[in-house]
Design a protein around this motif. Structure first.
Motif, mmCIF file in Angstrom:
data_model
loop_
_atom_site.group_PDB
_atom_site.id
_atom_site.type_symbol
_atom_site.label_atom_id
_atom_site.label_comp_id
_atom_site.label_asym_id
_atom_site.label_seq_id
_atom_site.Cartn_x
_atom_site.Cartn_y
_atom_site.Cartn_z
ATOM 1 N N THR A 135 13.038 9.872 -2.096
ATOM 2 C CA THR A 135 12.440 11.160 -1.729
ATOM 3 C C THR A 135 12.830 12.213 -2.767
ATOM 4 O OG1 THR A 135 14.352 11.535 -0.315
ATOM 5 C CG2 THR A 135 12.401 10.615 0.734
ATOM 6 N N ASP A 136 12.359 13.430 -2.582
ATOM 7 C CA ASP A 136 12.659 14.469 -3.572
ATOM 8 C C ASP A 136 14.161 14.740 -3.636
ATOM 9 O OD1 ASP A 136 13.457 16.583 -1.741
ATOM 10 O OD2 ASP A 136 11.347 16.861 -1.271
ATOM 11 N N ASN A 137 14.574 15.404 -4.697
ATOM 12 C CA ASN A 137 16.004 15.608 -4.956
ATOM 13 C C ASN A 137 16.695 16.477 -3.913
ATOM 14 O OD1 ASN A 137 16.015 13.967 -7.205
ATOM 15 N ND2 ASN A 137 15.498 15.632 -8.593
ATOM 16 N N ARG A 138 15.951 17.258 -3.140
ATOM 17 C CA ARG A 138 16.561 18.103 -2.108
ATOM 18 C C ARG A 138 16.964 17.295 -0.876
ATOM 19 N NH1 ARG A 138 11.801 21.156 -3.516
ATOM 20 N NH2 ARG A 138 10.959 20.182 -1.683
ATOM 21 N N SER A 139 16.305 16.177 -0.662
ATOM 22 C CA SER A 139 16.586 15.354 0.513
ATOM 23 C C SER A 139 17.826 14.500 0.282
ATOM 24 C CB SER A 139 15.396 14.444 0.805
ATOM 25 O OG SER A 139 15.706 13.590 1.877
ATOM 26 N N LYS A 140 18.572 14.265 1.349
ATOM 27 C CA LYS A 140 19.773 13.421 1.267
ATOM 28 C C LYS A 140 19.505 12.013 1.775
ATOM 29 C CE LYS A 140 22.883 17.269 1.571
ATOM 30 N NZ LYS A 140 24.214 17.679 1.873
ATOM 31 N N GLN A 141 18.236 11.709 2.063
ATOM 32 C CA GLN A 141 17.887 10.402 2.605
ATOM 33 C C GLN A 141 16.774 9.740 1.809
ATOM 34 O OE1 GLN A 141 16.899 11.545 6.652
ATOM 35 N NE2 GLN A 141 18.913 10.850 7.339
ATOM 36 N N VAL A 142 16.711 8.418 1.914
ATOM 37 C CA VAL A 142 15.590 7.640 1.410
ATOM 38 C C VAL A 142 14.904 7.012 2.620
ATOM 39 C CG1 VAL A 142 16.613 7.127 -0.839
ATOM 40 C CG2 VAL A 142 16.974 5.546 1.060
ATOM 41 N N ILE A 143 13.640 6.674 2.445
ATOM 42 C CA ILE A 143 12.889 5.987 3.493
ATOM 43 C C ILE A 143 12.962 4.496 3.193
ATOM 44 C CG2 ILE A 143 10.640 5.713 4.601
ATOM 45 C CD1 ILE A 143 10.039 8.607 3.544
ATOM 46 N N ASP A 184 0.838 -1.207 0.000
ATOM 47 C CA ASP A 184 0.000 0.000 0.000
ATOM 48 C C ASP A 184 0.873 1.257 0.000
ATOM 49 O OD1 ASP A 184 -2.320 -1.504 0.003
ATOM 50 O OD2 ASP A 184 -2.719 -1.229 2.151
ATOM 51 N N VAL A 185 1.923 1.273 0.817
ATOM 52 C CA VAL A 185 2.850 2.412 0.852
ATOM 53 C C VAL A 185 3.507 2.577 -0.514
ATOM 54 C CG1 VAL A 185 5.046 3.255 1.815
ATOM 55 C CG2 VAL A 185 3.297 2.296 3.326
ATOM 56 N N TYR A 186 3.980 1.479 -1.083
ATOM 57 C CA TYR A 186 4.622 1.495 -2.402
ATOM 58 C C TYR A 186 3.683 2.064 -3.467
ATOM 59 C CZ TYR A 186 6.338 -0.479 -6.813
ATOM 60 O OH TYR A 186 6.737 -0.646 -8.108
ATOM 61 N N SER A 187 2.448 1.577 -3.503
ATOM 62 C CA SER A 187 1.476 2.038 -4.502
ATOM 63 C C SER A 187 1.193 3.526 -4.356
ATOM 64 C CB SER A 187 0.175 1.246 -4.374
ATOM 65 O OG SER A 187 0.419 -0.117 -4.634
ATOM 66 N N GLU A 188 1.057 3.981 -3.123
ATOM 67 C CA GLU A 188 0.806 5.395 -2.869
ATOM 68 C C GLU A 188 1.997 6.253 -3.310
ATOM 69 O OE1 GLU A 188 0.231 8.205 1.002
ATOM 70 O OE2 GLU A 188 -0.944 6.351 0.941
ATOM 71 N N GLU A 189 3.197 5.791 -3.037
ATOM 72 C CA GLU A 189 4.399 6.546 -3.405
ATOM 73 C C GLU A 189 4.599 6.612 -4.917
ATOM 74 O OE1 GLU A 189 6.352 8.474 -1.608
ATOM 75 O OE2 GLU A 189 5.124 8.035 0.136
ATOM 76 N N LEU A 190 4.180 5.588 -5.637
ATOM 77 C CA LEU A 190 4.325 5.609 -7.093
ATOM 78 C C LEU A 190 3.558 6.768 -7.718
ATOM 79 C CD1 LEU A 190 4.245 1.899 -8.300
ATOM 80 C CD2 LEU A 190 6.193 3.442 -8.077
ATOM 81 N N ALA A 191 2.447 7.132 -7.109
ATOM 82 C CA ALA A 191 1.648 8.247 -7.620
ATOM 83 C C ALA A 191 2.375 9.580 -7.467
ATOM 84 C CB ALA A 191 0.312 8.300 -6.892
ATOM 85 N N HIS A 192 3.333 9.653 -6.543
ATOM 86 C CA HIS A 192 4.066 10.886 -6.271
ATOM 87 C C HIS A 192 5.523 10.791 -6.692
ATOM 88 C CE1 HIS A 192 0.836 10.651 -3.171
ATOM 89 N NE2 HIS A 192 0.553 11.802 -3.736
ATOM 90 N N GLN A 193 5.872 9.782 -7.486
ATOM 91 C CA GLN A 193 7.263 9.524 -7.836
ATOM 92 C C GLN A 193 7.905 10.708 -8.554
ATOM 93 O OE1 GLN A 193 9.133 6.874 -6.928
ATOM 94 N NE2 GLN A 193 10.843 7.899 -7.854
ATOM 95 N N ASN A 194 9.101 11.035 -8.123
ATOM 96 C CA ASN A 194 9.893 12.103 -8.712
ATOM 97 C C ASN A 194 10.563 11.565 -9.969
ATOM 98 O OD1 ASN A 194 11.665 14.126 -9.342
ATOM 99 N ND2 ASN A 194 12.656 14.208 -7.344
ATOM 100 N N GLU A 195 10.281 12.167 -11.116
ATOM 101 C CA GLU A 195 10.817 11.705 -12.397
ATOM 102 C C GLU A 195 12.336 11.710 -12.445
ATOM 103 O OE1 GLU A 195 9.188 10.498 -15.121
ATOM 104 O OE2 GLU A 195 7.387 10.500 -13.897
#
Length: 123
Positions: A48-56, A10-21
């Motif tokens: 995460t977005d390109n400004r962040s230095k971390q991934v979840i 569910d988290v994965y599916s939700e994140e795909l909708a907001h994926q940073n190209e």
């Protein structure tokens, strides 16, 4: 306890909708089957977005955490992490690791749930 496969998907599916190209790390399920691992380790990595230095990072046995993009990128480049594409394989690996989260250990023993130990190749 960690996170079920259904919750992770569910988290994965939700994140795909907001994926940073332009993301350098692809959001998805990754595996590492390194030395000393009896089963393949599976993780959901959210870019995460390109400004962040971390991934979840979500783990079946420990839930949510973070790692640096530099660290994850280097592990992908070195071949320590492989992106999985088969939902059946992802579910099988996730549920296997999740089921091991309930194993009782003898008194005085502990488990290292540190995210960086997942990538440690010295054991």
């Amino acid at each position: 306890k960690g996170m079920t496969f259904d919750a992770a998907f569910d988290v994965y599916s939700e994140e795909l909708a907001h994926q940073n190209e332009g993301a350098k790390i692809v959001t998805g399920f990754y595996t590492q089957q390194g030395r000393g691992h009896k089963i393949a380790k599976v993780r959901l990595i959210i870019s995460t977005d390109n400004r962040s230095k971390q991934v979840i990072v979500y783990r079946p046995n420990a839930g949510r955490g973070v790692l640096t993009k530099t660290y994850v990128s280097s592990r992908i480049r070195l071949g320590d992490l492989t992106l999985l594409t088969s939902e059946d394989k992802i579910k099988e690996l996730w549920e296997t690791e999740y089921s091991l989260a309930d194993i009782a250990f003898p008194t005085g023993k502990s488990i290292d749930f540190n995210l960086t130990s997942f990538f440690d190749t010295n054991h």
